[in-house]
Enzyme design. Structure first.
Site, PDB file in Angstrom:
ATOM      1  N   LEU A 126       0.833  -1.209   0.000  1.00  0.00           N
ATOM      2  CA  LEU A 126       0.000   0.000   0.000  1.00  0.00           C
ATOM      3  C   LEU A 126       0.870   1.262   0.000  1.00  0.00           C
ATOM      4  O   LEU A 126       0.615   2.206  -0.730  1.00  0.00           O
ATOM      5  CB  LEU A 126      -0.902  -0.035   1.251  1.00  0.00           C
ATOM      6  CG  LEU A 126      -1.857   1.133   1.486  1.00  0.00           C
ATOM      7  CD1 LEU A 126      -2.914   1.211   0.382  1.00  0.00           C
ATOM      8  CD2 LEU A 126      -2.568   0.979   2.851  1.00  0.00           C
ATOM      9  N   THR A 159       6.785  -5.681   3.048  1.00  0.00           N
ATOM     10  CA  THR A 159       7.269  -6.840   3.790  1.00  0.00           C
ATOM     11  C   THR A 159       7.106  -8.079   2.935  1.00  0.00           C
ATOM     12  O   THR A 159       6.023  -8.325   2.390  1.00  0.00           O
ATOM     13  CB  THR A 159       6.453  -7.020   5.093  1.00  0.00           C
ATOM     14  OG1 THR A 159       6.613  -5.855   5.886  1.00  0.00           O
ATOM     15  CG2 THR A 159       6.925  -8.234   5.876  1.00  0.00           C
ATOM     16  N   GLN A 338      16.464  -2.649  31.004  1.00  0.00           N
ATOM     17  CA  GLN A 338      16.859  -1.953  32.243  1.00  0.00           C
ATOM     18  C   GLN A 338      17.115  -2.952  33.377  1.00  0.00           C
ATOM     19  O   GLN A 338      18.092  -2.834  34.110  1.00  0.00           O
ATOM     20  CB  GLN A 338      15.739  -0.963  32.633  1.00  0.00           C
ATOM     21  CG  GLN A 338      16.104  -0.010  33.745  1.00  0.00           C
ATOM     22  CD  GLN A 338      17.164   1.005  33.299  1.00  0.00           C
ATOM     23  OE1 GLN A 338      17.353   1.235  32.111  1.00  0.00           O
ATOM     24  NE2 GLN A 338      17.874   1.576  34.256  1.00  0.00           N
ATOM     25  N   ILE A 339      16.257  -3.950  33.500  1.00  0.00           N
ATOM     26  CA  ILE A 339      16.424  -4.930  34.580  1.00  0.00           C
ATOM     27  C   ILE A 339      17.713  -5.733  34.381  1.00  0.00           C
ATOM     28  O   ILE A 339      18.411  -6.056  35.346  1.00  0.00           O
ATOM     29  CB  ILE A 339      15.171  -5.842  34.674  1.00  0.00           C
ATOM     30  CG1 ILE A 339      13.994  -5.026  35.231  1.00  0.00           C
ATOM     31  CG2 ILE A 339      15.439  -7.073  35.548  1.00  0.00           C
ATOM     32  CD1 ILE A 339      12.654  -5.732  35.227  1.00  0.00           C
ATOM     33  N   GLY A 342      23.668  -3.653  32.260  1.00  0.00           N
ATOM     34  CA  GLY A 342      24.685  -3.691  31.199  1.00  0.00           C
ATOM     35  C   GLY A 342      24.539  -4.919  30.319  1.00  0.00           C
ATOM     36  O   GLY A 342      24.691  -4.847  29.099  1.00  0.00           O
ATOM     37  N   GLU A 365       1.643  -1.167   9.658  1.00  0.00           N
ATOM     38  CA  GLU A 365       0.163  -1.314   9.573  1.00  0.00           C
ATOM     39  C   GLU A 365      -0.549  -0.115  10.184  1.00  0.00           C
ATOM     40  O   GLU A 365      -1.596  -0.244  10.818  1.00  0.00           O
ATOM     41  CB  GLU A 365      -0.291  -2.645  10.179  1.00  0.00           C
ATOM     42  CG  GLU A 365       0.162  -3.779   9.286  1.00  0.00           C
ATOM     43  CD  GLU A 365      -0.667  -5.022   9.372  1.00  0.00           C
ATOM     44  OE1 GLU A 365      -1.851  -4.933   9.755  1.00  0.00           O
ATOM     45  OE2 GLU A 365      -0.131  -6.079   9.024  1.00  0.00           O
TER      46      GLU A 365
HETATM   47  N1  COS Z   1     -13.451  -0.370   6.403  1.00  0.00           N
HETATM   48  C1  COS Z   1     -14.048  -0.054   5.222  1.00  0.00           C
HETATM   49  N2  COS Z   1     -14.001   1.189   4.677  1.00  0.00           N
HETATM   50  C2  COS Z   1     -13.293   2.130   5.337  1.00  0.00           C
HETATM   51  C3  COS Z   1     -12.653   1.881   6.569  1.00  0.00           C
HETATM   52  C4  COS Z   1     -12.753   0.561   7.103  1.00  0.00           C
HETATM   53  N3  COS Z   1     -12.160   0.230   8.255  1.00  0.00           N
HETATM   54  N4  COS Z   1     -12.046   3.016   6.975  1.00  0.00           N
HETATM   55  C5  COS Z   1     -12.298   3.960   6.034  1.00  0.00           C
HETATM   56  N5  COS Z   1     -13.047   3.423   5.055  1.00  0.00           N
HETATM   57  C6  COS Z   1     -13.599   4.103   3.875  1.00  0.00           C
HETATM   58  C7  COS Z   1     -14.369   5.339   4.311  1.00  0.00           C
HETATM   59  O1  COS Z   1     -15.691   4.997   4.675  1.00  0.00           O
HETATM   60  C8  COS Z   1     -14.312   6.209   3.066  1.00  0.00           C
HETATM   61  O2  COS Z   1     -15.299   5.804   2.124  1.00  0.00           O
HETATM   62  P1  COS Z   1     -16.636   6.720   1.868  1.00  0.00           P
HETATM   63  O3  COS Z   1     -16.105   8.047   1.389  1.00  0.00           O
HETATM   64  O4  COS Z   1     -17.374   5.948   0.824  1.00  0.00           O
HETATM   65  O5  COS Z   1     -17.324   6.811   3.195  1.00  0.00           O
HETATM   66  C9  COS Z   1     -12.960   5.862   2.456  1.00  0.00           C
HETATM   67  O6  COS Z   1     -12.564   4.628   3.040  1.00  0.00           O
HETATM   68  C10 COS Z   1     -11.943   6.933   2.744  1.00  0.00           C
HETATM   69  O7  COS Z   1     -11.857   7.105   4.146  1.00  0.00           O
HETATM   70  P2  COS Z   1     -11.260   8.431   4.798  1.00  0.00           P
HETATM   71  O8  COS Z   1     -11.896   9.638   4.191  1.00  0.00           O
HETATM   72  O9  COS Z   1     -11.328   8.269   6.271  1.00  0.00           O
HETATM   73  O10 COS Z   1      -9.734   8.372   4.263  1.00  0.00           O
HETATM   74  P3  COS Z   1      -8.474   9.249   4.627  1.00  0.00           P
HETATM   75  O11 COS Z   1      -7.744   9.547   3.367  1.00  0.00           O
HETATM   76  O12 COS Z   1      -8.863  10.397   5.508  1.00  0.00           O
HETATM   77  O13 COS Z   1      -7.567   8.229   5.454  1.00  0.00           O
HETATM   78  C11 COS Z   1      -6.769   6.938   7.343  1.00  0.00           C
HETATM   79  C12 COS Z   1      -7.964   7.600   6.636  1.00  0.00           C
HETATM   80  C13 COS Z   1      -5.727   7.974   7.786  1.00  0.00           C
HETATM   81  C14 COS Z   1      -7.349   6.241   8.551  1.00  0.00           C
HETATM   82  C15 COS Z   1      -6.136   5.905   6.368  1.00  0.00           C
HETATM   83  O14 COS Z   1      -5.483   6.548   5.296  1.00  0.00           O
HETATM   84  C16 COS Z   1      -5.127   4.998   7.052  1.00  0.00           C
HETATM   85  O15 COS Z   1      -5.500   4.013   7.677  1.00  0.00           O
HETATM   86  N6  COS Z   1      -3.817   5.327   6.914  1.00  0.00           N
HETATM   87  C17 COS Z   1      -2.769   4.439   7.395  1.00  0.00           C
HETATM   88  C18 COS Z   1      -2.459   3.431   6.342  1.00  0.00           C
HETATM   89  C19 COS Z   1      -1.672   2.306   6.880  1.00  0.00           C
HETATM   90  O16 COS Z   1      -2.041   1.654   7.850  1.00  0.00           O
HETATM   91  N7  COS Z   1      -0.565   2.033   6.204  1.00  0.00           N
HETATM   92  C20 COS Z   1       0.271   0.933   6.560  1.00  0.00           C
HETATM   93  C21 COS Z   1       0.274   0.011   5.394  1.00  0.00           C
HETATM   94  S1  COS Z   1       0.637  -1.617   5.787  1.00  0.00           S
HETATM   95  S2  COS Z   1       2.487  -1.573   6.344  1.00  0.00           S
END
Ligand code: COS
Length: 383
Positions: A126, A159, A338-339, A342, A365
């Site tokens: 992602l 990963t 810490q426990i 060294g 994640e």
């Molecule tokens: N399940 C299903 N749909 C979801 C959801 C969930 N848990 N969370 C959000 N959505 C949907 C929302 O409902 C929205 O759709 P609608 O517009 O149709 O309602 C859409 O996804 C976009 O959601 P949102 O507007 O909240 O998106 P943002 O761009 O504001 O991002 C966060 C939200 C920050 C929470 C998200 O980008 C995130 O989780 N970021 C971290 C990513 C991550 O974990 N990366 C690590 C990758 S793996 S190493």
């Protein structure tokens, strides 16, 4: 701490099986994996031979369909022994789960039996160099040309991306639409125009490769699309909601290992003519560590149980489990160092490895700042 009365016989059996393999076969190799960064082929083979690589896969495709709680129990045990092996074990679920719930029948038949048997491993892609927390801000793009998507750009922090037989890759098919323009594609190694890039040198989880992926006019058949065009972001979020408790379980395993090591050391190490465990200063530290690890375990199990019961949304509990357990693992591992004083700071003892391995659970994640954002959003609703 093992009197978890609410576990079913099947869940108990899976935990005990994972524990036996982890303690007898995986733990003795963990320091070597950390030192050399060697990919844990043998360890993964052992887990596969016992049917543990397909716990999340439906029975119709050769899996055990054991559920999220069972998977978390196994993940904790593997992480107790070797967090790097656990990371790949977890990614088998993270990369495979999108196919379970969004795959076509043909996609399920193509990949799930091989994921379940451990013949192939999976990965999930992602993030990019410029988009991690802001996942919808991705730049890697796919343009549809007839029955193919032509993909250009790069992904990062993948990963197991160098070893996976299938990778769920999220690309944008319409940048201006942000989340609604994200599409998920299934990628296999060997595709023309697809290459695996830099393998990161990391603080911890050394045996678990973290790589970049590059796409240069890479043609991917439309039948490799997971879900509809534009549905990718929801697929990613749903997968992460399902997967975050499993990171919590990994963190609980690391925290428990740190607590066990510190407890054993405190009973052995003598100072002022008594074991240091006789000092209240140490006893209170150990008690606080035990409270935090056990509390996190229960929160992880609760989130996993909600998922197993099919609640409409477990986003809040899932983020709480990941955030609480990983903050705990970091604190407990630091206290274990810490426990041991060294000695804790040297590679003679495993606690410095636990401390380095724990750190990533607060980052991947979704950073723990993102988890707090998700929790606050769920708490406050639309403002
Ligand atoms: N399940 C299903 N749909 C979801 C959801 C969930 N848990 N969370 C959000 N959505 C949907 C929302 O409902 C929205 O759709 P609608 O517009 O149709 O309602 C859409 O996804 C976009 O959601 P949102 O507007 O909240 O998106 P943002 O761009 O504001 O991002 C966060 C939200 C920050 C929470 C998200 O980008 C995130 O989780 N970021 C971290 C990513 C991550 O974990 N990366 C690590 C990758 S793996 S190493």
């Amino acid at each position: 701490m093992n009197q978890l009365y609410y576990l079913t016989d099947d869940q108990r059996a899976i935990r005990d099986l994972a524990r036996e393999i982890a303690r007898e076969r995986i733990a003795p190799l963990a320091a070597h994996v950390d030192e050399t960064g060697e990919y844990p082929h043998e360890q993964l083979k052992l887990l596969a031979q016992q049917g543990l690589m397909g716990l999340h896969v439906p029975e119709a495709y050769g899996g055990a369909a054991a559920g999220s709680l069972a998977f978390c129990l196994a993940a904790e045990e593997v992480a107790w022994a070797c967090a790097a092996t656990a990371t790949i074990f977890l990614v088998q679920n993270l990369g495979g789960y999108p196919i379970v719930f969004a795959g076509t029948e043909a996609q399920k038949r193509r990949y799930l039996p091989r994921i379940a048997s451990g013949e192939i491993t999976a990965a999930f892609s992602l993030s990019e160099s410029g988009s991690g927390s802001d996942a919808a801000g991705m730049q890697c793009a796919a343009v549809r040309k007839g029955d193919r998507y032509v993909v250009n750009g790069s992904k990062m922090w993948v990963t197991n991306g160098s070893h996976a037989g299938v990778i769920t890759v999220f690309v944008t098919t319409n940048r201006s639409q942000r989340a609604k323009g994200v599409t998920a594609l299934l990628i296999e190694p060997g595709l023309k125009g697809f290459s695996v890039g830099k393998n990161e040198r990391k603080l911890g989880i050394h045996g678990s490769p973290t790589v970049a992926l590059h796409f240069s006019d890479c043609e991917i058949p439309v039948e490799n699309r997971l879900g509809e065009e534009g549905e990718g972001f929801k697929i990613a979020m749903r997968t992460l909601e399902h997967s975050r408790p499993t990171i919590g379980a990994q963190a609980v395993g690391i925290g428990q290992a740190a607590l066990d090591a510190a407890t054993a050391y405190a009973k052995e190490r003598r100072a002022f003519e008594q074991p240091i465990a006789a000092f209240q200063g140490i006893q209170f530290m150990l008690a606080d560590m035990a409270m935090a690890v056990h509390g996190s375990r229960l929160v992880v199990h609760h989130a996993a149980s909600l998922i197993d019961h099919g609640v409409p949304s477990a986003a809040m509990e899932s983020s709480i489990a990941k955030c609480m357990a990983s903050d705990t693992a970091m604190k407990v591992a630091t206290d274990a160092v810490q426990i041991l004083g060294g000695y804790g700071y040297t590679r003679e003892f495993p606690v410095e490895r636990y401390m380095r391995d724990a750190k990533i659970t607060q980052i991947y994640e979704g950073t723990n700042q993102i988890q707090r954002l998700v929790i606050a959003q769920q708490l406050l609703g639309k403002l």
